[in-house]
Design a protein around this motif. Structure first.
Motif, PDB file in Angstrom:
ATOM      1  N   GLN A  11      37.866  34.954  43.846  1.00 19.83           N
ATOM      2  CA  GLN A  11      37.749  34.734  42.403  1.00 19.83           C
ATOM      3  C   GLN A  11      37.378  36.040  41.698  1.00 19.83           C
ATOM      4  OE1 GLN A  11      34.664  32.053  41.062  1.00 19.83           O
ATOM      5  NE2 GLN A  11      35.468  32.018  38.977  1.00 19.83           N
ATOM      6  N   ARG A  14      40.493  38.160  41.355  1.00 23.59           N
ATOM      7  CA  ARG A  14      41.389  37.646  40.300  1.00 23.59           C
ATOM      8  C   ARG A  14      40.857  38.019  38.917  1.00 23.59           C
ATOM      9  NH1 ARG A  14      41.483  33.235  43.665  1.00 23.59           N
ATOM     10  NH2 ARG A  14      40.026  32.077  42.366  1.00 23.59           N
ATOM     11  N   VAL A  15      39.564  37.829  38.718  1.00 24.25           N
ATOM     12  CA  VAL A  15      38.944  38.190  37.438  1.00 24.25           C
ATOM     13  C   VAL A  15      39.108  39.690  37.185  1.00 24.25           C
ATOM     14  CG1 VAL A  15      36.724  38.438  36.238  1.00 24.25           C
ATOM     15  CG2 VAL A  15      37.323  36.273  37.336  1.00 24.25           C
ATOM     16  N   GLU A  18      42.634  40.494  35.903  1.00 21.92           N
ATOM     17  CA  GLU A  18      42.812  40.073  34.504  1.00 21.92           C
ATOM     18  C   GLU A  18      41.988  40.943  33.558  1.00 21.92           C
ATOM     19  OE1 GLU A  18      41.699  35.946  34.375  1.00 21.92           O
ATOM     20  OE2 GLU A  18      43.112  35.431  35.972  1.00 21.92           O
ATOM     21  N   PHE A  19      40.736  41.176  33.917  1.00 23.70           N
ATOM     22  CA  PHE A  19      39.835  41.921  33.058  1.00 23.70           C
ATOM     23  C   PHE A  19      40.300  43.368  32.869  1.00 23.70           C
ATOM     24  CE2 PHE A  19      36.399  44.895  32.499  1.00 23.70           C
ATOM     25  CZ  PHE A  19      35.870  44.443  31.305  1.00 23.70           C
ATOM     26  N   TYR A  90      30.062  39.973  38.160  1.00 27.51           N
ATOM     27  CA  TYR A  90      30.850  40.694  39.162  1.00 27.51           C
ATOM     28  C   TYR A  90      30.703  42.196  38.983  1.00 27.51           C
ATOM     29  CZ  TYR A  90      33.378  36.259  39.662  1.00 27.51           C
ATOM     30  OH  TYR A  90      33.708  34.957  39.862  1.00 27.51           O
ATOM     31  N   ALA A 116      29.894  36.427  32.656  1.00 23.30           N
ATOM     32  CA  ALA A 116      30.529  35.389  31.849  1.00 23.30           C
ATOM     33  C   ALA A 116      29.620  35.057  30.668  1.00 23.30           C
ATOM     34  CB  ALA A 116      30.774  34.143  32.697  1.00 23.30           C
ATOM     35  N   TRP A 121      34.658  37.247  29.580  1.00 25.42           N
ATOM     36  CA  TRP A 121      33.990  38.259  30.396  1.00 25.42           C
ATOM     37  C   TRP A 121      33.532  39.385  29.494  1.00 25.42           C
ATOM     38  CZ3 TRP A 121      32.469  36.940  34.948  1.00 25.42           C
ATOM     39  CH2 TRP A 121      33.131  35.890  35.592  1.00 25.42           C
TER      40      TRP A 121
END
Length: 138
Positions: A11, A14-15, A18-19, A90, A116, A121
């Motif tokens: 996870q 993946r974040v 995207e971020f 993260y 979060a 984010w």
């Protein structure tokens, strides 16, 4: 690695994908929106220069010459719940090249701590460093 840890790491990765896509698009093409990616109290350390607060970070970025970032590596990991009171957080590590205006691209490394907040984010801490040799002072 146990299943729950693997799931958390997957996870985080993946974040991170995207971020970082959002972040570098803002840094290169939409700097007027970059403050939205930071907490109000976010911290940026850019080549040893510290800037605190999303409005000051926005101004700092607006004063930089135009950039074009290319990512070479991307990694992420969750920060243990015990360290952040259970807040989903993260560490994202990036390396790549950045081109300022028409100059020769330079390698860089950047580390983000993101958390979060309200379904989005936000950057808690951002440390950017051009990868240049350390010169000894005589």
């Amino acid at each position: 690695m146990d299943v729950s840890l693997r799931s958390k790491v997957d996870q985080a990765c993946r974040v991170a994908e995207e971020f970082t896509k959002l972040y570098y698009e803002a840094a290169d093409k939409r700097r007027h929106l970059i403050s939205r990616l930071y907490l109000d109290t976010g911290l940026l350390t850019w080549n040893g220069n510290g800037v605190m607060g999303n409005e000051r970070i926005q101004k700092f970025y607006m004063d930089l010459p135009p950039t074009d970032h290319t990512l070479n590596t991307l990694d992420a990991q969750p920060i243990l719940d015990e360290a952040v009171n259970g807040q989903l957080t993260y560490l994202i590590q990036v390396s790549g090249t950045v081109k300022y205006q028409e100059k020769v691209p330079k390698t860089f490394q950047q580390n983000f701590i993101v958390t979060a907040e309200g379904g989005k984010w936000k950057i808690v801490s951002d440390c950017f460093r051009l990868q240049e040799p350390i010169t000894e002072k005589s």
